[in-house]
Scaffold this motif. Sequence first.
Motif, PDB file in Angstrom:
ATOM      1  N   THR A  87     -47.475 -35.095 -65.056  1.00  0.00           N
ATOM      2  CA  THR A  87     -46.059 -35.032 -64.704  1.00  0.00           C
ATOM      3  C   THR A  87     -45.291 -36.075 -65.517  1.00  0.00           C
ATOM      4  O   THR A  87     -45.719 -37.230 -65.547  1.00  0.00           O
ATOM      5  CB  THR A  87     -45.850 -35.313 -63.201  1.00  0.00           C
ATOM      6  N   ALA A 147     -40.415 -36.917 -72.364  1.00  0.00           N
ATOM      7  CA  ALA A 147     -41.255 -37.676 -71.432  1.00  0.00           C
ATOM      8  C   ALA A 147     -42.268 -38.555 -72.154  1.00  0.00           C
ATOM      9  O   ALA A 147     -42.842 -39.471 -71.561  1.00  0.00           O
ATOM     10  CB  ALA A 147     -41.985 -36.728 -70.485  1.00  0.00           C
ATOM     11  N   SER A 151     -40.011 -45.423 -72.239  1.00  0.00           N
ATOM     12  CA  SER A 151     -39.409 -45.312 -70.899  1.00  0.00           C
ATOM     13  C   SER A 151     -39.549 -43.918 -70.300  1.00  0.00           C
ATOM     14  O   SER A 151     -39.058 -43.652 -69.204  1.00  0.00           O
ATOM     15  CB  SER A 151     -37.935 -45.741 -70.886  1.00  0.00           C
ATOM     16  N   GLY A 152     -40.231 -43.005 -71.010  1.00  0.00           N
ATOM     17  CA  GLY A 152     -40.517 -41.689 -70.452  1.00  0.00           C
ATOM     18  C   GLY A 152     -41.505 -41.799 -69.308  1.00  0.00           C
ATOM     19  O   GLY A 152     -42.242 -42.781 -69.183  1.00  0.00           O
ATOM     20  N   LEU A 153     -41.544 -40.770 -68.476  1.00  0.00           N
ATOM     21  CA  LEU A 153     -42.324 -40.837 -67.239  1.00  0.00           C
ATOM     22  C   LEU A 153     -43.752 -40.322 -67.371  1.00  0.00           C
ATOM     23  O   LEU A 153     -44.512 -40.378 -66.407  1.00  0.00           O
ATOM     24  CB  LEU A 153     -41.597 -40.051 -66.138  1.00  0.00           C
ATOM     25  N   ARG A 154     -44.139 -39.843 -68.551  1.00  0.00           N
ATOM     26  CA  ARG A 154     -45.477 -39.268 -68.676  1.00  0.00           C
ATOM     27  C   ARG A 154     -46.575 -40.310 -68.520  1.00  0.00           C
ATOM     28  O   ARG A 154     -47.601 -40.066 -67.896  1.00  0.00           O
ATOM     29  CB  ARG A 154     -45.610 -38.571 -70.033  1.00  0.00           C
ATOM     30  N   PRO A 156     -47.691 -44.011 -67.045  1.00  0.00           N
ATOM     31  CA  PRO A 156     -47.248 -44.966 -66.019  1.00  0.00           C
ATOM     32  C   PRO A 156     -46.759 -46.298 -66.563  1.00  0.00           C
ATOM     33  O   PRO A 156     -45.937 -46.961 -65.923  1.00  0.00           O
ATOM     34  CB  PRO A 156     -48.511 -45.169 -65.161  1.00  0.00           C
ATOM     35  N   GLY A 158     -44.858 -46.791 -69.075  1.00  0.00           N
ATOM     36  CA  GLY A 158     -43.494 -46.677 -69.580  1.00  0.00           C
ATOM     37  C   GLY A 158     -43.320 -46.956 -71.057  1.00  0.00           C
ATOM     38  O   GLY A 158     -42.196 -46.936 -71.566  1.00  0.00           O
TER      39      GLY A 158
END
Length: 210
Positions: A87, A147, A151-154, A156, A158
């Motif tokens: 995610t 992502a 700073s993308g969320l893929r 953890p 960052g």
Amino acid sequence: MCKFSQRLRILLLALFSQFIVNAAVADSSKHSIQQALIQTTMGDITIELYTDKAPITVANYIAYIKDSAFDGGEFYRVVGPDNDQGTPQISVIQGRASQAHTDFPPISLETTERTKIKHLDGTLSMARGGPDSATQEFFICVGPQPALDFSGLRNPDGQGFAAFGRVITGMDIVKAIQQNRQTKAVDEAYVENQILAQPIKILSISLIPN
């Protein structure tokens, strides 16, 4: 004596690996963009590498190319919305060098915040676990993948992934590889339905003279 010999062999390998990378840094710094050709059993993919924006990552990739590490490598992992357990979901193909090749030492992570190279359609980027752990595995984006940027969320932590080039011809080959769903059973749930039963062979990756 055996342990000493093993430590000496590891030290010599590390020194040789650093020499190869340093030589690639010096060579790649001559041009802001270096083109290369990825030859696969499904067709050719031409890429460009941004030596000025991501010098560490590109020099490392070129070092593997010059050491013929990708001869006999493979695109072995395909990820898309229909089989991604992560995610946010992404779409990429992942490649690696020949498993007979010994990896060079890991490189420092050049984030997209630093390089300004975004993960767009056709972007090449380095696969990694933790920061500063990338060696030779890389992936190609199919469609924009924000992502994977800093700073993308893929991931953890960052920090995102180190983008360093893009496909300039052959995206039809990349997309054809990504659509392959003949995968094999694996023990790790995260990559279930992603590991190809018959990986697409990388015949070679060669630099194109500037």
